[in-house]
Write an enzyme that holds these catalytic residues in place. Structure first.
Site, mmCIF file in Angstrom:
data_model
loop_
_atom_site.group_PDB
_atom_site.id
_atom_site.type_symbol
_atom_site.label_atom_id
_atom_site.label_comp_id
_atom_site.label_asym_id
_atom_site.label_seq_id
_atom_site.Cartn_x
_atom_site.Cartn_y
_atom_site.Cartn_z
ATOM 1 N N GLU A 168 0.829 -1.213 0.000
ATOM 2 C CA GLU A 168 0.000 0.000 0.000
ATOM 3 C C GLU A 168 0.863 1.262 0.000
ATOM 4 O O GLU A 168 2.085 1.203 0.197
ATOM 5 C CB GLU A 168 -0.920 -0.008 1.216
ATOM 6 C CG GLU A 168 -0.161 -0.018 2.534
ATOM 7 C CD GLU A 168 -0.908 0.692 3.647
ATOM 8 O OE1 GLU A 168 -1.289 1.868 3.454
ATOM 9 O OE2 GLU A 168 -1.084 0.083 4.709
ATOM 10 N N LYS B 5 -3.555 -2.007 14.451
ATOM 11 C CA LYS B 5 -2.644 -1.086 15.137
ATOM 12 C C LYS B 5 -3.030 -0.938 16.609
ATOM 13 O O LYS B 5 -4.212 -0.866 16.941
ATOM 14 C CB LYS B 5 -2.656 0.272 14.430
ATOM 15 C CG LYS B 5 -1.906 0.212 13.099
ATOM 16 C CD LYS B 5 -1.661 1.596 12.526
ATOM 17 C CE LYS B 5 -2.803 2.051 11.695
ATOM 18 N NZ LYS B 5 -2.889 1.419 10.368
HETATM 19 N N1 PSU Z 1 0.130 0.276 8.589
HETATM 20 C C1 PSU Z 1 1.114 1.054 9.091
HETATM 21 N N2 PSU Z 1 0.956 2.405 9.015
HETATM 22 C C2 PSU Z 1 -0.130 2.990 8.425
HETATM 23 C C3 PSU Z 1 -1.166 2.160 7.896
HETATM 24 C C4 PSU Z 1 -0.976 0.801 7.988
HETATM 25 O O1 PSU Z 1 2.112 0.545 9.628
HETATM 26 O O2 PSU Z 1 -0.223 4.227 8.380
HETATM 27 C C5 PSU Z 1 -2.384 2.802 7.245
HETATM 28 C C6 PSU Z 1 -3.132 1.835 6.312
HETATM 29 O O3 PSU Z 1 -3.267 2.465 5.041
HETATM 30 C C7 PSU Z 1 -4.499 1.650 6.956
HETATM 31 C C8 PSU Z 1 -4.685 2.992 7.573
HETATM 32 O O4 PSU Z 1 -5.508 1.303 6.029
HETATM 33 O O5 PSU Z 1 -3.407 3.208 8.177
HETATM 34 C C9 PSU Z 1 -5.841 3.017 8.572
HETATM 35 O O6 PSU Z 1 -6.435 4.264 8.521
HETATM 36 P P1 PSU Z 1 -7.887 4.510 9.208
HETATM 37 O O7 PSU Z 1 -7.685 4.149 10.652
HETATM 38 O O8 PSU Z 1 -8.155 5.975 8.983
HETATM 39 O O9 PSU Z 1 -8.856 3.622 8.510
#
Ligand code: PSU
Ligand code: MN
Length: 302
Positions: free
Chosen positions: A25, A159
């Site tokens: 990604e 996360k």
């Molecule tokens: N993994 C990481 N760092 C990130 C992400 C994933 O180590 O920044 C990103 C991915 O693109 C994931 C996003 O889809 O964080 C989640 O964002 P949100 O919580 O706004 O859905």
């Protein structure tokens, strides 16, 4: 109507030859890590995929074209660009249709990978249910995507800034297989383990590939989440992080950070509050995920 989609030369060659491919990604590059470590990490991750026998395809929307694989120059430009859109299921089509540029989250990368015929994708950690979601309703679109798009996603779990219990409850409700790699507990992103028992456990890439293929054969929509623990020598203990995460969350609340801004704000503050240690761990875990994803892609290609 055709989709403006372009394959990087090595990805196109791999597709024709049936060589395993791993999708990567781009939101982790634009919104997840500071420059220049973001670009350095993206290159290391691509090299990790190659060393494990697969071809990397970093995905992004550049000037209205969906790119499956980026050149070195495109990666560098994206890594330094300011105010790049963060694309999920809701906005990827609008971005392409209007000639925009945007980085793909887990959800948008799964959509693009599936369109491109790529079955495996490696990232750092998926989005999920945020703490306080009972009032904010902040639940990442990544979870719904896992329920409907047939791509196996290798991550170090969700996360650790999230409410992990609620995140895994939602994944269970949505029927998403959550498979811990090589252990009985779920990892917690920067930490290798957590108190949460793993719903499923597998110890090798070929079992993960077989489970992917069986879901397809059974007509079950959706993907699989492979929860791959960060290598233990690179982890940060959960007790060390807990007060730091709490501080970042309370600052986000005080400053009224919402919607797409929440995750980038929290990751950025935790980077500052740990003097960069969170980034070092994030780099180690995403590289570890890239290696496993390449092995799974290899098993799927056999
Ligand atoms: N993994 C990481 N760092 C990130 C992400 C994933 O180590 O920044 C990103 C991915 O693109 C994931 C996003 O889809 O964080 C989640 O964002 P949100 O919580 O706004 O859905
Ligand atoms: Mn959100």
């Amino acid at each position: 109507m055709t989709i403006p989609m372009t394959f990087a030369p090595d990805v196109a060659t791999a597709k024709d030859a049936g060589t395993p491919i791993v999708a990567l990604e781009s939101t982790i590059i634009t919104h997840g890590m500071p420059y220049p470590q973001n670009v350095e990490t993206a290159r290391l991750v691509e090299a990790d995929v190659r060393e494990n026998g697969a071809v990397p395809a970093t995905i992004a929307v550049l000037n209205g074209t969906l790119h499956i694989g980026l050149t070195d120059e495109e990666l560098d430009t994206l890594g330094q660009a300011q105010n790049v859109a963060k694309l999920s299921r809701a906005d990827i089509a609008a971005c392409i249709a209007t000639g925009g540029t945007g980085a793909t989250t887990v959800a948008a990368t799964m959509i693009a990978a599936h369109l491109a015929g790529i079955k495996v994708f490696a990232t750092g950690g998926i989005g999920g249910v945020h703490k306080g979601a009972e009032t904010t309703f902040d639940i990442s679109a990544d979870l719904n995507e896992l329920a409907q798009t047939p791509v196996t996603v290798v991550a170090a779990g969700a996360k650790a800034i999230l409410d992990l219990d609620k995140t895994y409850e939602v994944l269970e409700t949505l029927g998403v297989p959550v498979i811990a790699y090589g252990q009985d507990t779920l990892p917690a992103f920067w930490s290798a383990t957590s108190p949460l028992p793993a719903p499923l456990r597998m110890d090798n890439a070929s079992d993960i590939a077989a489970a992917h293929n069986m879901r397809v054969a059974m007509g079950l929509p959706g993907g699989q989440l492979i929860a791959n623990p960060i290598p233990s020598d690179a982890q940060i203990p959960a007790e060390t992080l807990a007060p730091i995460i709490a501080q970042a969350l309370s600052e986000a609340d005080d400053q009224g950070i919402s919607a797409k801004g929440v995750t980038p704000f929290l990751l950025g503050r935790i980077f500052e509050l740990t003097d960069g240690a969170s980034l070092t761990a994030n780099i180690a875990l995403v590289r570890n995920n890239a290696r496993l994803a390449a092995q799974i892609a290899g098993s799927l290609a056999d």
